[in-house]
Design a protein around this motif. Structure first.
Motif, mmCIF file in Angstrom:
data_model
loop_
_atom_site.group_PDB
_atom_site.id
_atom_site.type_symbol
_atom_site.label_atom_id
_atom_site.label_comp_id
_atom_site.label_asym_id
_atom_site.label_seq_id
_atom_site.Cartn_x
_atom_site.Cartn_y
_atom_site.Cartn_z
ATOM 1 N N ASP A 199 2.639 -1.242 31.078
ATOM 2 C CA ASP A 199 2.959 -0.283 30.692
ATOM 3 C C ASP A 199 3.453 0.441 29.481
ATOM 4 N N CYS A 200 3.714 -0.332 28.311
ATOM 5 C CA CYS A 200 4.075 -1.067 27.166
ATOM 6 C C CYS A 200 2.717 -0.684 25.856
ATOM 7 N N GLN A 201 1.909 -1.088 26.792
ATOM 8 C CA GLN A 201 0.661 -1.227 25.989
ATOM 9 C C GLN A 201 0.316 0.063 26.495
ATOM 10 N N ARG A 202 0.107 0.469 27.249
ATOM 11 C CA ARG A 202 -0.236 2.214 27.927
ATOM 12 C C ARG A 202 0.312 2.626 27.373
ATOM 13 N N LEU A 203 1.899 2.336 26.971
ATOM 14 C CA LEU A 203 2.157 4.212 26.074
ATOM 15 C C LEU A 203 2.128 4.367 24.350
ATOM 16 N N ALA A 204 1.860 2.364 24.511
ATOM 17 C CA ALA A 204 1.431 2.750 22.207
ATOM 18 C C ALA A 204 0.342 3.552 22.330
ATOM 19 N N LEU A 209 9.319 -1.341 22.287
ATOM 20 C CA LEU A 209 9.110 -1.203 22.907
ATOM 21 C C LEU A 209 8.875 -2.161 24.540
ATOM 22 N N PHE A 210 9.740 -2.286 24.810
ATOM 23 C CA PHE A 210 9.644 -4.137 26.233
ATOM 24 C C PHE A 210 9.822 -3.392 27.093
ATOM 25 N N PRO A 211 9.577 -4.473 28.119
ATOM 26 C CA PRO A 211 10.127 -4.328 29.376
ATOM 27 C C PRO A 211 10.792 -4.226 29.661
ATOM 28 N N ASP A 212 12.034 -3.775 30.287
ATOM 29 C CA ASP A 212 12.857 -4.025 30.465
ATOM 30 C C ASP A 212 13.246 -5.141 31.597
ATOM 31 N N GLY A 213 14.130 -6.588 31.153
ATOM 32 C CA GLY A 213 14.153 -7.577 32.038
ATOM 33 C C GLY A 213 13.088 -8.228 32.473
ATOM 34 N N TYR A 226 0.595 -1.760 -0.290
ATOM 35 C CA TYR A 226 0.241 0.161 -0.254
ATOM 36 C C TYR A 226 0.541 1.143 0.249
ATOM 37 N N ARG A 227 1.783 1.044 0.053
ATOM 38 C CA ARG A 227 3.098 2.660 0.341
ATOM 39 C C ARG A 227 3.713 2.564 -1.105
ATOM 40 N N ARG A 228 3.798 1.550 -2.036
ATOM 41 C CA ARG A 228 4.324 1.889 -3.244
ATOM 42 C C ARG A 228 4.260 3.299 -3.347
ATOM 43 N N GLY A 229 5.534 4.113 -3.683
ATOM 44 C CA GLY A 229 5.876 5.178 -4.650
ATOM 45 C C GLY A 229 5.282 6.792 -3.774
ATOM 46 N N GLN A 230 5.398 6.203 -2.405
ATOM 47 C CA GLN A 230 5.574 7.097 -1.075
ATOM 48 C C GLN A 230 6.216 7.312 -0.924
ATOM 49 N N ASP A 231 6.447 8.788 -0.412
ATOM 50 C CA ASP A 231 8.319 9.635 -0.260
ATOM 51 C C ASP A 231 7.605 9.685 1.214
ATOM 52 N N SER A 232 7.141 10.186 1.690
ATOM 53 C CA SER A 232 6.696 10.271 3.008
ATOM 54 C C SER A 232 7.268 8.527 3.870
ATOM 55 N N PRO A 233 7.909 9.485 5.314
ATOM 56 C CA PRO A 233 7.960 7.799 6.477
ATOM 57 C C PRO A 233 7.046 7.289 6.722
ATOM 58 N N LEU A 234 7.128 6.587 6.890
ATOM 59 C CA LEU A 234 6.183 5.603 8.460
ATOM 60 C C LEU A 234 7.114 5.340 9.429
ATOM 61 N N THR A 235 6.640 5.388 10.683
ATOM 62 C CA THR A 235 6.962 4.394 11.894
ATOM 63 C C THR A 235 5.662 3.378 12.422
ATOM 64 N N VAL A 236 6.463 2.625 12.948
ATOM 65 C CA VAL A 236 5.765 1.364 13.259
ATOM 66 C C VAL A 236 6.202 1.275 14.682
ATOM 67 N N LEU A 237 4.947 1.383 15.539
ATOM 68 C CA LEU A 237 5.197 1.319 16.645
ATOM 69 C C LEU A 237 4.613 0.299 17.485
ATOM 70 N N THR A 238 5.945 -1.059 18.521
ATOM 71 C CA THR A 238 5.200 -1.643 18.851
ATOM 72 C C THR A 238 5.607 -2.013 19.899
ATOM 73 N N ALA A 239 4.580 -2.613 21.039
ATOM 74 C CA ALA A 239 5.487 -3.135 22.435
ATOM 75 C C ALA A 239 4.591 -4.747 22.074
ATOM 76 N N THR A 240 5.711 -4.991 22.785
ATOM 77 C CA THR A 240 5.953 -7.203 23.279
ATOM 78 C C THR A 240 6.071 -7.394 24.653
ATOM 79 N N SER A 241 5.961 -8.265 24.539
ATOM 80 C CA SER A 241 5.927 -9.417 26.272
ATOM 81 C C SER A 241 7.099 -10.085 25.568
ATOM 82 N N GLY A 242 7.350 -9.790 24.058
ATOM 83 C CA GLY A 242 8.444 -11.124 24.038
ATOM 84 C C GLY A 242 8.462 -11.806 22.561
#
Length: 449
Positions: A190-195, A158-162, A121-137
């Motif tokens: 917390d990661c999910q809430r921030l996202a 975003l991942f929970p440190d440790g 869907y982004r073919r031909g577009q020049d504008s950047p995209l940010t993919v934000l994801t929170a992970t539990s693993g």
């Protein structure tokens, strides 16, 4: 296909719009306004079909007439170029091995399909995209590697440190290039809430061209419906004969037995996809949500009330979720009618002690090695099948056990070989940015291009 918010039907979107927004404007999750329902002949054509064909057929139904089947086939061939075997482990108990992809986790299916969909869907577009994801693993590694090197796309994990295993972390923290690993000083909730806060911040969402690759994004969730049709197609093709002279092919006759899909569950995306598959016509099946000590959904099914709670740390770390996002989708799918949901879904909580004992016992009895999350599912499914002799069980095995060596190896009393896909990540340099669990801190990071 049109999509609506789980919170309000007035917020609609096309697939590209839902894909790039992640969350609906009201903070709800996108769900299909109407799911396609497969006919008996369409289902029959899948009987015994290989994984690639089942995935292509199902993708074609979901993507609709805007896509040619040739385009769908090409995308599936690039994204899902690994096997998904169905292994018979005991009478009436099968394991669907969803961990044969490049990051050795079931999330490779959704993440790689979504990455290809996004690129299309982004073919031909020049504008950047940010993919934000929170992970539990496992989500972090699957998403990071799926989008790695795609031009014009930045990935922030975003991942929970440790609170993820060292091997899981290194699958996204050693990649560099367009992938940024952020160690949140908190838990997964917390990661999910921030996202979610970032997506509701209009300035950030627009300036960073923000989208999500968690299962809150419908582009990640839709391909997870493929699992269930694939398992059904394999059972149909093999005859599923677990006992001499008994035809266990699900749906082969009015008296054919039911299939019970056991889904190890944390954020409940995989289960939401399974329930969507049932709504699309997957015959004679029910579902068992297997959780660890984070048992909010099993308690809700018993009591009728859901109470979010702080997550509890367990040996099955990727399922340490106290407030699962996809519960909203599941309730929406059933019109928020718990009695209807209970007709298709049961919930079981499994302790760490039971999980470790299961890993040890299954290995000694069969030679098969379960990861901690799949072991949670095995405990729940085995008990349920013992109480229901006419039912077949399919356990969704979610990750390779070598990713959880610090849990599995002591349980087995031996060292596991490291798969080459994992060994390569362990050799890389760790690149991590620490961050307090505050929306303002994430805001600054996302706006710093």
């Amino acid at each position: 296909m049109e999509f609506v918010s789980t919170r309000s039907p007035i917020h609609t979107a096309t697939l590209p719009e839902a894909l790039f927004r992640g969350l609906a404007p009201d903070g709800g999750l996108y769900v299909p306004q109407e799911l396609p329902v497969l006919s008996a002949s369409q289902l029959g054509s899948l009987e015994g079909a290989p994984w690639s064909r089942v995935a292509s057929e199902m993708a074609g139904h979901l993507l609709g007439p805007a896509w040619t089947q040739a385009d769908v086939d090409r995308m599936v061939a690039r994204a899902l170029d690994f096997p998904v075997p169905l292994v018979r482990l005991a009478d009436r108990l099968y394991v669907l091995e969803l961990f044969r992809g490049p990051t050795l986790a079931f999330k490779d299916v959704g993440a790689r399909f979504m990455a290809r969909l996004t690129y299309h869907y982004r073919r031909g577009q020049d504008s950047p995209l940010t993919v934000l994801t929170a992970t539990s693993g496992d989500t972090g590694g699957a998403v990071a590697q799926a989008f790695l090197g795609l031009p014009g796309i930045r990935v922030v994990v975003l991942f929970p440190d440790g609170r993820v295993t060292p091997r899981q972390e290194r699958q996204f923290s050693t990649l560099g290039e367009n992938v940024q690993a952020v160690a949140v000083q908190g838990d997964f909730d917390d990661c999910q809430r921030l996202a979610k806060a970032a997506f509701q911040d209009e300035e950030v969402r627009v300036a960073a061209a923000l989208t999500s690759a968690n299962s809150i994004n419908i582009g990640r969730l839709l391909p997870q419906t493929f699992f269930y049709f694939h398992a059904w197609a394999q059972l149909r093709g093999s005859g599923g004969k677990a006992e001499p002279g008994v035809d266990f092919r699900p749906g082969s006759s009015p008296g054919a037995p039911e299939v019970l899909f056991c889904v190890p569950s944390g954020n409940f995306g995989n289960l939401a996809a399974g329930l969507m598959a049932k709504a699309m016509g997957l015959p004679r099946c029910r579902f068992l949500a297997a959780t660890n000590a984070n048992d909010g959904v099993p308690r809700m099914l018993r009591t009728g009330h859901f109470a979010p709670a702080p997550s509890v740390q367990t040996v099955s770390t990727a399922m340490d979720v106290g407030n699962p996002s996809n519960l909203d989708r599941i309730l929406h799918l059933y019109g928020r009618d718990l009695d209807r949901l209970r007709e298709d879904l049961e919930g079981v909580s499994v302790s760490d002690k039971e999980t470790l004992a299961c890993i040890r016992r299954v290995f000694h009895e069969t030679g098969y090695v379960l990861d901690p999350h799949s072991a949670v599912g095995f405990v729940a499914l085995e008990a349920e099948l013992a109480a229901r002799p006419g039912v077949m069980g399919v356990l969704l095995a979610t990750a390779h056990p070598a990713k959880f060596a610090e849990v599995v190896e002591p349980a087995l009393g031996q060292v596991l070989p490291i798969p080459p896909e994992l060994a390569r990540c362990l050799e890389g340099e760790r690149r991590v940015v620490p961050m307090d669990p505050e929306p303002a801190a994430l805001r600054r990071l996302l706006l710093a291009v």
